[in-house]
Design a protein around this motif. Structure first.
Motif, PDB file in Angstrom:
ATOM      1  N   LEU A 149       4.565  -5.548   5.745  1.00  0.00           N
ATOM      2  CA  LEU A 149       4.159  -3.382   5.421  1.00  0.00           C
ATOM      3  C   LEU A 149       4.917  -2.962   5.925  1.00  0.00           C
ATOM      4  CD1 LEU A 149       1.553  -3.252   7.864  1.00  0.00           C
ATOM      5  CD2 LEU A 149       1.607  -3.706   5.832  1.00  0.00           C
ATOM      6  N   SER A 150       6.270  -3.188   6.314  1.00  0.00           N
ATOM      7  CA  SER A 150       7.574  -2.211   5.826  1.00  0.00           C
ATOM      8  C   SER A 150       8.679  -2.962   5.179  1.00  0.00           C
ATOM      9  CB  SER A 150       8.664  -0.994   7.032  1.00  0.00           C
ATOM     10  OG  SER A 150       9.104  -2.661   8.202  1.00  0.00           O
ATOM     11  N   GLY A 151       8.771  -4.187   5.354  1.00  0.00           N
ATOM     12  CA  GLY A 151       9.958  -5.097   5.130  1.00  0.00           C
ATOM     13  C   GLY A 151      10.904  -4.826   5.816  1.00  0.00           C
ATOM     14  N   ARG A 152      10.850  -4.096   6.669  1.00  0.00           N
ATOM     15  CA  ARG A 152      12.219  -4.150   7.552  1.00  0.00           C
ATOM     16  C   ARG A 152      12.242  -4.762   9.133  1.00  0.00           C
ATOM     17  NH1 ARG A 152      17.093  -1.228   6.214  1.00  0.00           N
ATOM     18  NH2 ARG A 152      16.942   0.135   8.106  1.00  0.00           N
ATOM     19  N   LEU A 153      11.162  -4.056   9.679  1.00  0.00           N
ATOM     20  CA  LEU A 153      11.178  -4.060  11.058  1.00  0.00           C
ATOM     21  C   LEU A 153      10.818  -6.189  10.795  1.00  0.00           C
ATOM     22  CD1 LEU A 153       7.930  -2.296  11.618  1.00  0.00           C
ATOM     23  CD2 LEU A 153      10.896  -1.918  12.483  1.00  0.00           C
TER      24      LEU A 153
ATOM     25  N   ALA B  88      -3.113  -9.202  16.924  1.00  0.00           N
ATOM     26  CA  ALA B  88      -3.295  -7.633  16.469  1.00  0.00           C
ATOM     27  C   ALA B  88      -3.630  -8.487  14.631  1.00  0.00           C
ATOM     28  CB  ALA B  88      -2.921  -6.888  16.480  1.00  0.00           C
ATOM     29  N   ALA B  89      -2.964  -9.478  13.599  1.00  0.00           N
ATOM     30  CA  ALA B  89      -2.986  -9.312  12.857  1.00  0.00           C
ATOM     31  C   ALA B  89      -4.372 -10.656  12.665  1.00  0.00           C
ATOM     32  CB  ALA B  89      -1.411  -9.781  11.690  1.00  0.00           C
TER      33      ALA B  89
ATOM     34  N   ARG C  99     -10.635  -8.204  -0.125  1.00  0.00           N
ATOM     35  CA  ARG C  99     -10.319  -9.488   0.431  1.00  0.00           C
ATOM     36  C   ARG C  99      -8.520  -9.224   0.452  1.00  0.00           C
ATOM     37  NH1 ARG C  99     -12.030 -13.187   1.962  1.00  0.00           N
ATOM     38  NH2 ARG C  99     -11.525 -14.754   0.352  1.00  0.00           N
ATOM     39  N   LEU C 100      -8.460 -10.738   1.264  1.00  0.00           N
ATOM     40  CA  LEU C 100      -6.740 -10.320   0.535  1.00  0.00           C
ATOM     41  C   LEU C 100      -6.028 -11.744   1.135  1.00  0.00           C
ATOM     42  CD1 LEU C 100      -3.867  -9.241   2.196  1.00  0.00           C
ATOM     43  CD2 LEU C 100      -4.362 -10.538   3.875  1.00  0.00           C
ATOM     44  N   THR C 101      -5.582 -12.645  -0.231  1.00  0.00           N
ATOM     45  CA  THR C 101      -4.363 -13.291  -0.305  1.00  0.00           C
ATOM     46  C   THR C 101      -3.304 -13.368   0.157  1.00  0.00           C
ATOM     47  OG1 THR C 101      -4.095 -12.752  -2.561  1.00  0.00           O
ATOM     48  CG2 THR C 101      -5.723 -13.475  -2.693  1.00  0.00           C
ATOM     49  N   GLU C 102      -2.735 -14.223   0.764  1.00  0.00           N
ATOM     50  CA  GLU C 102      -1.542 -14.626   1.855  1.00  0.00           C
ATOM     51  C   GLU C 102      -0.587 -15.943   0.813  1.00  0.00           C
ATOM     52  OE1 GLU C 102       0.502 -14.458   6.023  1.00  0.00           O
ATOM     53  OE2 GLU C 102      -1.666 -14.436   5.819  1.00  0.00           O
TER      54      GLU C 102
ATOM     55  N   LEU D 271       1.341 -10.283   1.190  1.00  0.00           N
ATOM     56  CA  LEU D 271       0.219 -10.183   0.841  1.00  0.00           C
ATOM     57  C   LEU D 271       0.011  -9.120  -0.468  1.00  0.00           C
ATOM     58  CD1 LEU D 271      -0.058  -8.961   4.938  1.00  0.00           C
ATOM     59  CD2 LEU D 271      -0.391 -11.288   4.027  1.00  0.00           C
ATOM     60  N   ARG D 272      -1.385  -9.591  -0.694  1.00  0.00           N
ATOM     61  CA  ARG D 272      -1.321  -8.653  -1.701  1.00  0.00           C
ATOM     62  C   ARG D 272      -3.298  -8.675  -1.796  1.00  0.00           C
ATOM     63  NH1 ARG D 272      -3.991 -11.096  -5.925  1.00  0.00           N
ATOM     64  NH2 ARG D 272      -2.948  -9.364  -7.552  1.00  0.00           N
ATOM     65  N   PRO D 273      -3.154  -7.270  -2.353  1.00  0.00           N
ATOM     66  CA  PRO D 273      -3.507  -7.209  -2.850  1.00  0.00           C
ATOM     67  C   PRO D 273      -3.009  -5.432  -2.559  1.00  0.00           C
ATOM     68  CG  PRO D 273      -5.727  -6.603  -3.016  1.00  0.00           C
ATOM     69  CD  PRO D 273      -5.505  -7.703  -2.205  1.00  0.00           C
ATOM     70  N   TRP D 274      -2.010  -4.455  -2.563  1.00  0.00           N
ATOM     71  CA  TRP D 274      -1.700  -3.412  -1.721  1.00  0.00           C
ATOM     72  C   TRP D 274      -3.128  -2.481  -1.413  1.00  0.00           C
ATOM     73  CZ3 TRP D 274      -3.722   1.770  -2.252  1.00  0.00           C
ATOM     74  CH2 TRP D 274      -2.249   2.963  -2.005  1.00  0.00           C
ATOM     75  N   LEU D 275      -4.157  -2.495  -2.125  1.00  0.00           N
ATOM     76  CA  LEU D 275      -4.874  -1.534  -0.655  1.00  0.00           C
ATOM     77  C   LEU D 275      -5.893  -2.307   0.854  1.00  0.00           C
ATOM     78  CD1 LEU D 275      -6.911   0.346  -0.821  1.00  0.00           C
ATOM     79  CD2 LEU D 275      -8.892  -0.791  -2.427  1.00  0.00           C
ATOM     80  N   THR D 276      -5.916  -3.422  -0.061  1.00  0.00           N
ATOM     81  CA  THR D 276      -5.742  -4.846   1.356  1.00  0.00           C
ATOM     82  C   THR D 276      -5.292  -4.292   2.649  1.00  0.00           C
ATOM     83  OG1 THR D 276      -7.212  -5.845  -0.465  1.00  0.00           O
ATOM     84  CG2 THR D 276      -7.244  -6.920   2.515  1.00  0.00           C
TER      85      THR D 276
END
Length: 137
Positions: free
Chosen positions: A34-38, A52-53, A84-87, A106-111
């Motif tokens: 989500l952040s790429g930094r955490l 949670a995830a 729907r999510l792809t990982e 993860l993708r797509p952006w909306l999910t």
């Protein structure tokens, strides 16, 4: 297939956080998609995050595993709420065959955005986890 990865796959598909955590090395880390930094480190913080995830996902199915060494990639599909999510999950194993690194893509952006909203309440209940992840970045 690594025993830890096979057990990780089964545990995440079953939603069994205790079994999932048995596959994780004590010094494991996950870089937030989500952040790429955490960077979440250690079993206690990863338990909060992964519960949670993976608790937000339904119909999780690992569809493919690529590689057979210390670094492997798992591909999955899941549902987050109505989306729907792809990982693609890049996993690194330690010298004992335990999962040491997790780098989810993860993708797509909306999910992904919807997942962030779903994860926030669970993570905000554990502010120390977020502080430590931000400090590690």
């Amino acid at each position: 297939m690594s025993d830890a990865i096979a057990r990780f796959r089964a545990a995440t598909e079953a939603g069994d956080i205790d079994a999932l955590m048995e596959t994780i090395a004590p010094d494991a880390e996950l870089t937030s998609p989500l952040s790429g930094r955490l960077v979440f480190r250690g079993k206690a913080d990863l338990r909060v995050l992964l519960a949670a995830a993976y608790g937000s996902a339904t119909d999780l199915r690992w569809t493919e595993q690529i590689g057979d060494g210390a670094r492997q990639v798992l591909l999955a599909t899941a549902t987050i709420g109505p989306l729907r999510l792809t990982e693609a999950l890049v996993i690194g194993l330690d010298d004992h065959g335990r999962i040491r690194t997790l780098n989810p893509h993860l993708r797509p952006w909306l999910t992904l955005s919807y997942l962030a909203v779903r994860l926030a309440p669970g993570l905000f209940r554990h502010p120390g986890v977020l502080r430590r992840a931000a400090r590690a970045a």
